[in-house]
Design a protein around this motif. Structure first.
Motif, PDB file in Angstrom:
ATOM      1  N   TRP A  85       0.727  -1.243   0.133  1.00 45.98           N
ATOM      2  CA  TRP A  85      -0.059  -0.158  -0.221  1.00 45.98           C
ATOM      3  C   TRP A  85       0.906   1.509  -0.023  1.00 45.98           C
ATOM      4  N   THR A  86       1.874   1.367   1.080  1.00 47.68           N
ATOM      5  CA  THR A  86       2.616   2.590   0.982  1.00 47.68           C
ATOM      6  C   THR A  86       3.292   2.894  -0.411  1.00 47.68           C
ATOM      7  N   ALA A  87       3.990   1.786  -0.770  1.00 45.75           N
ATOM      8  CA  ALA A  87       5.124   1.932  -1.988  1.00 45.75           C
ATOM      9  C   ALA A  87       4.023   2.292  -3.411  1.00 45.75           C
ATOM     10  N   PRO A  88       3.072   1.429  -3.639  1.00 49.53           N
ATOM     11  CA  PRO A  88       2.379   1.786  -4.884  1.00 49.53           C
ATOM     12  C   PRO A  88       1.533   3.182  -4.585  1.00 49.53           C
ATOM     13  N   MET A  89       1.249   3.610  -3.456  1.00 50.05           N
ATOM     14  CA  MET A  89       0.386   4.950  -3.111  1.00 50.05           C
ATOM     15  C   MET A  89       1.331   6.152  -4.102  1.00 50.05           C
ATOM     16  N   PHE A  90       2.729   5.906  -3.633  1.00 48.12           N
ATOM     17  CA  PHE A  90       3.726   6.764  -4.319  1.00 48.12           C
ATOM     18  C   PHE A  90       3.775   6.683  -5.921  1.00 48.12           C
ATOM     19  N   ALA A  93       0.696   8.277  -7.380  1.00 44.08           N
ATOM     20  CA  ALA A  93       0.883   9.590  -7.282  1.00 44.08           C
ATOM     21  C   ALA A  93       1.505  10.250  -8.285  1.00 44.08           C
ATOM     22  N   PHE A  94       2.596   9.535  -9.226  1.00 44.86           N
ATOM     23  CA  PHE A  94       3.329  10.059 -10.167  1.00 44.86           C
ATOM     24  C   PHE A  94       3.257   9.444 -11.494  1.00 44.86           C
ATOM     25  N   ALA A  95       2.194   8.543 -11.670  1.00 43.61           N
ATOM     26  CA  ALA A  95       2.161   7.828 -12.766  1.00 43.61           C
ATOM     27  C   ALA A  95       1.811   8.446 -13.928  1.00 43.61           C
ATOM     28  N   VAL A 103       3.746  -1.273 -12.926  1.00 42.75           N
ATOM     29  CA  VAL A 103       4.430  -1.415 -11.718  1.00 42.75           C
ATOM     30  C   VAL A 103       3.593  -1.035 -10.187  1.00 42.75           C
ATOM     31  N   ALA A 104       2.847  -0.305 -10.257  1.00 42.28           N
ATOM     32  CA  ALA A 104       1.862  -0.050  -8.978  1.00 42.28           C
ATOM     33  C   ALA A 104       1.021  -1.258  -8.715  1.00 42.28           C
ATOM     34  N   ALA A 105       0.300  -1.946 -10.015  1.00 48.51           N
ATOM     35  CA  ALA A 105      -0.657  -2.964  -9.808  1.00 48.51           C
ATOM     36  C   ALA A 105       0.431  -4.094  -9.238  1.00 48.51           C
ATOM     37  N   ALA A 106       1.681  -4.385  -9.579  1.00 53.18           N
ATOM     38  CA  ALA A 106       2.247  -5.233  -9.094  1.00 53.18           C
ATOM     39  C   ALA A 106       2.772  -5.397  -7.568  1.00 53.18           C
ATOM     40  N   LEU A 107       2.894  -4.194  -7.207  1.00 51.88           N
ATOM     41  CA  LEU A 107       3.122  -3.982  -6.051  1.00 51.88           C
ATOM     42  C   LEU A 107       2.007  -4.011  -5.048  1.00 51.88           C
TER      43      LEU A 107
END
Length: 407
Positions: A85-90, A93-95, A103-107
């Motif tokens: 949650w923390t990592a993909p949130m960031f 935010a910039f995607a 990448v966010a989906a993978a995390l």
């Protein structure tokens, strides 16, 4: 607070801190398809991302039982939340591209591990008669944070969809991190978790995985578990098909972003009424019979959505609220029915196995929904109505085969 007095420490503190996660996650998950569309992703790409997340989730789900048993419910929950949650949130935010969202989906897919550990951390030490209430309160809190969506909608109307949601994703990364660390300090390992760690400590990774598979192989030996598992799998499949509801309401029925922001508010009102007026009355029923009533409600809502007139806000809110209420009740009683059939020993492995099966069957759902929606938005919701009818039939079958007289 009185509703929490008779709950053990883990459940009580998890409930108290859940809003700090939901205040960000609820509006962001609701607006996610709109956000992806606003940065240029097509309906097909959004569907592919959904299926990619599910495919990766399947891999993580296979590891959920062994990791939770070896590391412990508490530690797995902390580190799993920070990664998923923390990592993909960031990243969100910039995607700006499909690759970044991938990448966010993978995390985020790794939350399948923490989904097992957190559920067990919260519920394992709770008496069976209180479990439906715990799930109901948690679902109510998450739904209640939908009251923020009109505020987000107002900001989007003035500043645009993309910049508003980028800022909210960034704030969510900070807020969720605080919540995860705080909750970790206020919870303790469950009794079953301590026993599982001791049992798996001496096993290697492959041995631990084989032990988990052996537990799964004995699933048929637990009465009623296979039927409830089938129901669980089908509800997850339906949830994936329903991801395009916000795009259907916006693109096909021509409701504005501001109008769509009222949908979660209506859902909150219905959920509160259900929690206060309906759940106490359903408490006297067997869980499986309650599922029949909730799925009948869901079928009515799914069919009614096909007949909502374009631009008629009142009718749309009524129908979507009906669907939201059915989802709230289904998740509450579905999870209670599942945990009632899980044994004390091997619960992590079996719970993970159920979710693994759900993921395996749902991997094509998001891509299927994207393809059908692109070809014919209304056809997708005809399909959803059909799946709702199948769920109702399965709920009736479960109720007839349930030998227990009370919930």
């Amino acid at each position: 607070m009185r509703a929490l007095e008779d709950l053990p420490r883990n459940a009580r503190n998890s409930i108290l801190l859940e809003p700090l996660w939901a205040v960000f996650a609820t509006p962001l998950l609701y607006y996610a398809p709109l956000y992806m569309s606003s940065v240029g992703l097509s309906g097909t790409q959004i569907g592919v991302l959904g299926s990619l997340g599910l495919a990766l989730s399947f891999v993580f789900q296979a590891l959920a039982g062994p990791v939770t048993n070896r590391v412990g419910r508490k530690r797995t929950t902390l580190w799993g939340d920070l990664i998923s949650w923390t990592a993909p949130m960031f990243v969100w935010a910039f995607a700006q591209s499909f690759a970044a969202f991938a990448v966010a989906a993978a995390l985020n897919a790794s939350n399948r591990i923490v989904g097992v550990s957190w559920s067990l951390l919260v519920i394992e030490d709770v008496q069976e008669r209180h479990r439906a209430r715990v799930f109901a309160i948690l679902n109510l809190l998450v739904t209640g944070c939908g009251l923020l969506t009109p505020l987000v909608g107002l900001v989007m109307a003035g500043h645009g969809v993309t910049p508003t949601l980028r800022a909210l994703y960034f704030a969510g990364g900070i807020g969720m991190t605080v919540m995860f660390v705080w909750r970790n300090a206020l919870t303790s390992e469950t009794v079953s978790g301590v026993a599982a760690r001791a049992q798996h400590r001496e096993l290697g990774v492959l041995q631990s995985l084989r032990h988990s598979l052996a537990e799964v192989a004995g699933m048929r030996g637990h009465p009623g578990l296979m039927g409830v598992t089938a129901f669980y799998v089908l509800t997850v499949f339906l949830e994936q098909l329903s991801l395009f509801q916000i795009l259907f309401l916006g693109r096909t029925l021509h409701f504005s972003a501001q109008a769509l922001s009222y949908v979660p508010v209506a859902g909150v009102a219905v959920t509160v009424l259900l929690y206060a007026l309906v759940l106490p009355r359903l408490a006297a029923l067997p869980v499986t019979r309650a599922l029949v009533l909730t799925r009948a409600l869901g079928l009515v809502g799914a069919v009614a959505l096909l007949f909502v007139p374009a631009g008629q806000l009142g009718v749309m809110l009524l129908v979507v609220s009906l669907l939201g209420g059915a989802t709230f009740l289904t998740q509450t009683y579905r999870d209670a029915a599942l945990f009632a059939r899980l044994p004390g020993q091997g619960a992590a492995d079996l719970y993970s196995a159920v979710q693994t099966l759900a993921l395996l069957c749902s991997v094509p759902a998001a891509a299927l929904a994207g393809a059908v929606f692109t070809a014919s938005p209304r056809a997708l919701f005809v399909l959803i109505a059909g799946v709702s009818a199948l769920l109702l039939a399965l709920a009736v079958w479960l109720a007839r085969r349930d030998p227990r007289p009370t919930a």
